[in-house]
Design an enzyme around this catalytic site. Structure first.
Site, PDB file in Angstrom:
ATOM      1  N   GLY A 501       0.844  -1.184   0.000  1.00 27.28           N
ATOM      2  CA  GLY A 501       0.000   0.000   0.000  1.00 27.28           C
ATOM      3  C   GLY A 501       0.881   1.236   0.000  1.00 27.28           C
ATOM      4  O   GLY A 501       2.038   1.188  -0.372  1.00 27.28           O
ATOM      5  N   LYS A 502       0.295   2.353   0.426  1.00 21.46           N
ATOM      6  CA  LYS A 502       1.073   3.588   0.425  1.00 21.46           C
ATOM      7  C   LYS A 502       1.900   3.729   1.709  1.00 21.46           C
ATOM      8  O   LYS A 502       1.506   3.236   2.760  1.00 21.46           O
ATOM      9  CB  LYS A 502       0.136   4.787   0.339  1.00 21.46           C
ATOM     10  CG  LYS A 502      -0.318   5.042  -1.069  1.00 21.46           C
ATOM     11  CD  LYS A 502      -1.158   6.291  -1.146  1.00 21.46           C
ATOM     12  CE  LYS A 502      -1.723   6.411  -2.556  1.00 21.46           C
ATOM     13  NZ  LYS A 502      -2.829   7.338  -2.625  1.00 21.46           N
ATOM     14  N   VAL A 503       3.008   4.428   1.612  1.00 18.95           N
ATOM     15  CA  VAL A 503       3.838   4.698   2.780  1.00 18.95           C
ATOM     16  C   VAL A 503       3.864   6.204   3.019  1.00 18.95           C
ATOM     17  O   VAL A 503       4.189   6.971   2.119  1.00 18.95           O
ATOM     18  CB  VAL A 503       5.281   4.190   2.571  1.00 18.95           C
ATOM     19  CG1 VAL A 503       6.065   4.316   3.867  1.00 18.95           C
ATOM     20  CG2 VAL A 503       5.281   2.758   2.081  1.00 18.95           C
ATOM     21  N   LYS A 517       2.935   2.544   6.974  1.00 20.22           N
ATOM     22  CA  LYS A 517       2.510   1.785   5.798  1.00 20.22           C
ATOM     23  C   LYS A 517       1.066   1.428   5.961  1.00 20.22           C
ATOM     24  O   LYS A 517       0.693   0.749   6.916  1.00 20.22           O
ATOM     25  CB  LYS A 517       3.281   0.467   5.743  1.00 20.22           C
ATOM     26  CG  LYS A 517       4.452   0.505   4.856  1.00 20.22           C
ATOM     27  CD  LYS A 517       4.912  -0.889   4.615  1.00 20.22           C
ATOM     28  CE  LYS A 517       6.178  -0.817   3.818  1.00 20.22           C
ATOM     29  NZ  LYS A 517       6.712  -2.121   3.547  1.00 20.22           N
ATOM     30  N   ASP A 613      11.998 -10.601  -1.434  1.00 19.08           N
ATOM     31  CA  ASP A 613      11.993  -9.453  -2.340  1.00 19.08           C
ATOM     32  C   ASP A 613      13.204  -8.559  -2.055  1.00 19.08           C
ATOM     33  O   ASP A 613      13.065  -7.364  -1.830  1.00 19.08           O
ATOM     34  CB  ASP A 613      10.687  -8.683  -2.197  1.00 19.08           C
ATOM     35  CG  ASP A 613      10.399  -7.806  -3.413  1.00 19.08           C
ATOM     36  OD1 ASP A 613       9.470  -6.988  -3.351  1.00 19.08           O
ATOM     37  OD2 ASP A 613      11.132  -7.912  -4.416  1.00 19.08           O
TER      38      ASP A 613
END
Ligand SMILES: *[C@@H]1O[C@H](CO)[C@@H](O)[C@H](O)[C@H]1NC(C)=O
Ligand SMILES: *[C@@H]1O[C@H](CO)[C@@H](O)[C@H](O)[C@H]1NC(C)=O
Ligand SMILES: *[C@@H]1O[C@H](CO)[C@@H](O)[C@H](O)[C@H]1NC(C)=O
Ligand SMILES: *[C@@H]1O[C@H](CO)[C@@H](O)[C@H](O)[C@H]1NC(C)=O
Ligand SMILES: *[C@@H]1O[C@H](CO)[C@@H](O)[C@H](O)[C@H]1NC(C)=O
Ligand SMILES: *[C@@H]1O[C@H](CO)[C@@H](O)[C@H](O)[C@H]1NC(C)=O
Length: 828
Positions: A501-503, A517, A613
């Site tokens: 999502g957005k940070v 987050k 990742d």
């Protein structure tokens, strides 16, 4: 009276005509001719001079470029191409938005040489608040890039960021409202069982806009200033296709498309099957388009039956690649029995597994007595942003595409693996023989003092130390506190967009800076998973891991609160952001820090935690440029767990993905080692791991760097700012370490512990303080270490003899364990 009446009719028809020809009237309509001191007319629109538009731009340095007319060739003769603006540093346009919703962003590029700026060499990124539009972008010919984004705030900020030691340029820019109805929220996915939703929030890039069977339709003949190109160059087999044109027949009708969807000139021409008068002919007409790997595409088909003489006389099939998107389509049934009504159909593809996308039409076999034919009038292909909001750069593969990629990669790798296995077998036989010969001078004793395998050693350690941390797991924040900390999730405080999502940046009551987050709200089940993850996450405390400060799960929210990292991502310090470049020792120290963080993830807990990742964007730097590994929140614990979750999506980013992971879909710590090896090359070469704008053999950094490493000429491709600054020994050790990480088989890769050692060694070689420096030909330090280990009983003596700068920093992993790993990996 009569005259008046006549006038009224005349006025009405003029009004209708005016409405029809001018079409959509955009509320926001910014047209700027960059670098120009004059307003420039293009068709019926005026692009204002850069002077008049300067209030929208903030740039540290004003460079206006113009070209003498003669350098413009006739095919690139747009008046907009005569001037450009050059951005030597990050610069942004801020456009006030009167009506939120979808807007076109059209960027015009025409590279020419101005003073010392050769625009065909420029490399830069372009982004909005929420999306990356272009990254490491360069153009060598006239080019119009068209995007559309749904603007959800009162301004649209478009940022141009030169890549390291380059600059950005722009000839003209348009920001124009799009009619709301043009893109609706849902469309069928090519997988028939799915309905794709969420198109409204999607950023789109126009990849192709084609007028089938007709000439170019220029922006002047399109109500939304779009340009449609002929389909000839996309046709796979021109012999099977022919043009058909009957523009006059087109009848817009309610329930069908409108002139804003596509103009008459598009619907009024078609490419149809050329059956050569053979009533038994049965083949497809196929068009092929170049696309980028790993993205979904929105494909819009435009149909209008201008060919049939009567109703129900045309039945055909439509495909995207091998997927059927319409079967036995009869256009005359789509509107109440009228022919030649324009219709369109949207389909969303799965993330692409090939760089070609094919669209085909073919006759239906199921309807008797119908002459075989198939038509297509227009086609648009729009690239959709990936899960991290980007239309460019690193791509995330989702589970649905896993199988296809698996097969392709599997086959290619399968052959390769067989060869590699044969080589390994050969080498092992040779080594055994050599070892047998050397046997008298070298005894191969296992050094694992604790005995047993690595997992039992790890769990012993973690039971001892982690228990107390585990018991005070996380702090639960009330939602209002998070709102307060982030200024109510202020869009201007967004510092990043991740898979989760957005940070946002934020500050707690006591002034502590935090990164917040916010995940997209999820189902009950998602929440349970979230809580398990937090429990796991909060047990990890390490100097080189970005630590979790707290979380919030109120109101179905999934919010994680992390310590704030002042200096952002490692990636941003390597390229693309214009930050000053790092020195070699700084880079080595960052790599060492990151390796320590990963080492702790792999070994510091009862079960190895695999990051999944690892990439330069997930290595963050604090105010002292100390590296910390981030985003291990989506990690899953070691192999045991993963086997029970076979359906787990292949996670990771293109360019960093372990080929073996693709093939076997089995995750081990060695997958992280592979990705980390790619990061090492990225640090050395300061370029993106995948750069499609480069010549083919250079696109993939791992392949490119390995080629030079194998030739022993790695110095040829290093970051230009490092040239002459790395000691050859240090570079050699570094290159060898990265090379080993990229071994095709996981078992051949070193553990992160080994990598850490070798990086420390590379750092020392840079300092060149080692006394009696052992011969540097070996590819692994073990070659030098083993004899010494055998000569001393105390392992630590051997270590201190090597001046490992921070042995204790391995966070409780006993040195003996590291050694046992070194010995084991070498002894295979
Ligand atoms: C260009 O057009 C803008 C807006 O229409 C106007 O304000 C400006 O004076 C014009 N500039 C020139 C140089 O004609
Ligand atoms: C833009 O996105 C919002 C949701 O964020 C949605 O409500 C709105 O309808 C969208 N507008 C358009 C024109 O797509
Ligand atoms: C079809 O139309 C295109 C565009 O007008 C033209 O270039 C092409 O030659 C035509 N093809 C045939 C077979 O007439
Ligand atoms: C617009 O289309 C008409 C035919 O419908 C054509 O005559 C005209 O040249 C086109 N205009 C442009 C600018 O392409
Ligand atoms: C047309 O293409 C589709 C999808 O690739 C394929 O399934 C079909 O068999 C083809 N039809 C013919 C007649 O070749
Ligand atoms: C595109 O980006 C938006 C964020 O702006 C995100 O919500 C959406 O999920 C992304 N689309 C896809 C298909 O991942």
């Amino acid at each position: 009276m009569m005259g008046y009446g006549k006038f009224e009719v005349w006025a009405l028809s003029v009004l209708c005509l005016a409405l029809f020809s001018s079409g959509f009237d955009p509320i926001d309509n910014y047209l700027i001719d960059c670098g120009s001191t004059r307003n420039t007319s293009v068709g019926d629109r005026v692009f204002v001079s850069d002077n008049s538009a300067s209030k929208f731009l903030s740039t540290p340095k004003e460079v206006l470029a113009n070209t003498p007319l003669k350098s413009i060739t006739s095919s690139d003769d747009s008046p907009l191409y005569q001037t450009a603006r050059i951005f030597t540093e990050s610069s942004k346009y801020t456009f006030p938005i009167s009506q939120r919703g979808r807007h076109w962003i059209r960027l015009y590029f025409f590279p020419f040489v101005y003073a010392s700026y050769d625009m065909s060499t420029a490399k830069f990124g372009v982004s909005t608040q929420n999306h990356v539009l272009l990254s490491d972008f360069g153009v060598d010919k006239a080019s119009l890039k068209e995007f559309s984004v749904n603007v959800t705030s009162d301004s649209l900020v478009i940022t141009f960021t030169p890549s390291s030691s380059s600059f950005a340029f722009l000839n003209a820019i348009e920001v124009v409202s799009v009619p709301d109805k043009l893109i609706t929220d849902d469309a069928d996915s090519v997988n028939p069982s799915e309905n794709f939703q969420g198109l409204l929030t999607q950023a789109l890039e126009t990849v192709a806009r084609v007028n089938m069977g007709g000439p170019t339709v220029s922006f002047e003949n399109d109500t939304l200033w779009r340009t449609w190109v002929p389909d000839q160059s996309f046709l796979v087999n021109k012999n099977g296709a022919k043009n058909f044109s009957n523009i006059g027949a087109v009848k817009y009708s309610s329930g069908g498309a409108t002139p804003d969807i596509a103009p008459k000139t598009v619907y009024g021409t078609a490419t149809e099957m050329d059956s050569g008068d053979d009533p038994n002919s049965n083949f497809n007409v196929t068009w092929e388009f170049q696309v980028d790997l790993g993205f979904r595409y929105l494909v819009r088909f435009h149909f209008c039956d201008i060919v049939s003489k009567g109703l129900n006389m045309l039945y055909f099939n439509v495909y995207i690649d091998s997927w059927s998107v319409a079967h036995d389509l009869d256009l005359s049934t789509l509107s109440v029995n009228v022919l030649a009504v324009p219709h369109y159909m949207d389909r969303v593809t799965l993330p692409t597994v090939s760089d070609k996308l094919r669209v085909s039409i073919g006759p239906s076999n199921d309807v008797d007595g119908i002459y075989p034919n198939a038509i297509l009038n227009g086609l648009e292909i729009m690239k959709m942003n990936n899960s991290i909001g980007s239309l460019s750069g690193s791509m995330v593969i989702s589970s649905s595409s896993k199988k296809n990629v698996g097969v392709i990669v599997g086959v290619t790798i399968g052959v390769f693996v067989a060869v590699v296995l044969a080589v390994i077998f050969f080498l092992m036989c040779r080594k055994r023989r050599r070892m047998a010969l050397q046997g008298h001078s070298k005894t191969w004793i296992p050094l694992s003092i604790n005995g047993g395998n690595s997992h039992t050693v790890g769990s012993k350690y973690s039971n001892g130390t982690n228990a107390s941390i585990a018991s005070n797991y996380g702090y639960r924040f009330p939602f209002v506190a998070v709102q307060e900390a982030t200024n109510n999730f202020d869009e201007n405080w967004v510092i990043g967009i991740g898979g989760f999502g957005k940070v946002y940046k934020g500050a707690l009551n006591d002034g502590t800076k935090v990164a917040v987050k916010r995940g997209n709200p999820r189902s009950q089940q998602g929440l349970a998973e979230f809580q398990t993850e937090i429990e796991l996450l909060s047990q990890f405390r390490h100097r080189h891991l970005v630590s979790l400060i707290g979380y919030c799960d109120e109101k179905n929210e999934m919010i994680l609160i992390y310590e704030y990292m002042e200096n952002g991502t490692l990636k941003s310090h390597l390229y693309g952001s214009g930050l000053p470049s790092l020195g070699w020792k700084e880079r080595l120290e960052i790599c060492i820090g990151a390796a320590r963080g990963l080492h702790y993830l792999h070994t510091g807990y009862a079960k190895a935690v695999i990051h999944r990742d690892v990439k330069s964007a997930n290595i963050l730097l604090d105010e002292n440029l100390m590296a910390k590994v981030a985003d291990f929140g989506l990690s899953k614990t070691g192999p045991e767990i993963d086997q029970t979750h076979v359906s787990t999506a292949v996670k990771g980013s293109f360019g960093y993905l372990d080929p073996e992971y693709f093939r076997r879909q089995q995750l081990t710590e060695k997958s992280d080692v592979y990705s980390f090896g790619v990061v090492l090359f990225e640090v050395l070469c300061a370029r993106p791991v995948i750069d499609p704008t480069l010549p083919r053999e250079m696109v993939n950094l791992a392949e490119w760097a390995m080629k030079w490493q194998k030739k022993g000429q790695l110095e040829q491709i290093i970051d230009s700012t490092l040239v002459g600054k790395i000691r050859p020994d240090s570079l050699r050790k570094f290159g060898e370490t990265a090379e080993k990480c990229l071994a095709d088989l996981g078992v051949d890769r070193p553990s992160v512990g080994d990598v850490l050692w070798n990086l420390e060694y590379a750092l020392q070689l840079q300092d060149a303080v080692i006394q009696g420096e052992p011969e540097e030909n070996s590819t692994n330090m073990i070659g030098e270490l083993s004899p010494q280990i055998n000569n001393v009983n105390n392992v630590d003596t051997a270590v201190s003899g090597f001046e490992m700068s921070s042995v204790d920093d391995l966070s409780g992993v006993s040195m003996s364990r590291v050694f046992s790993q070194l010995v084991k990996s070498e002894g295979r």
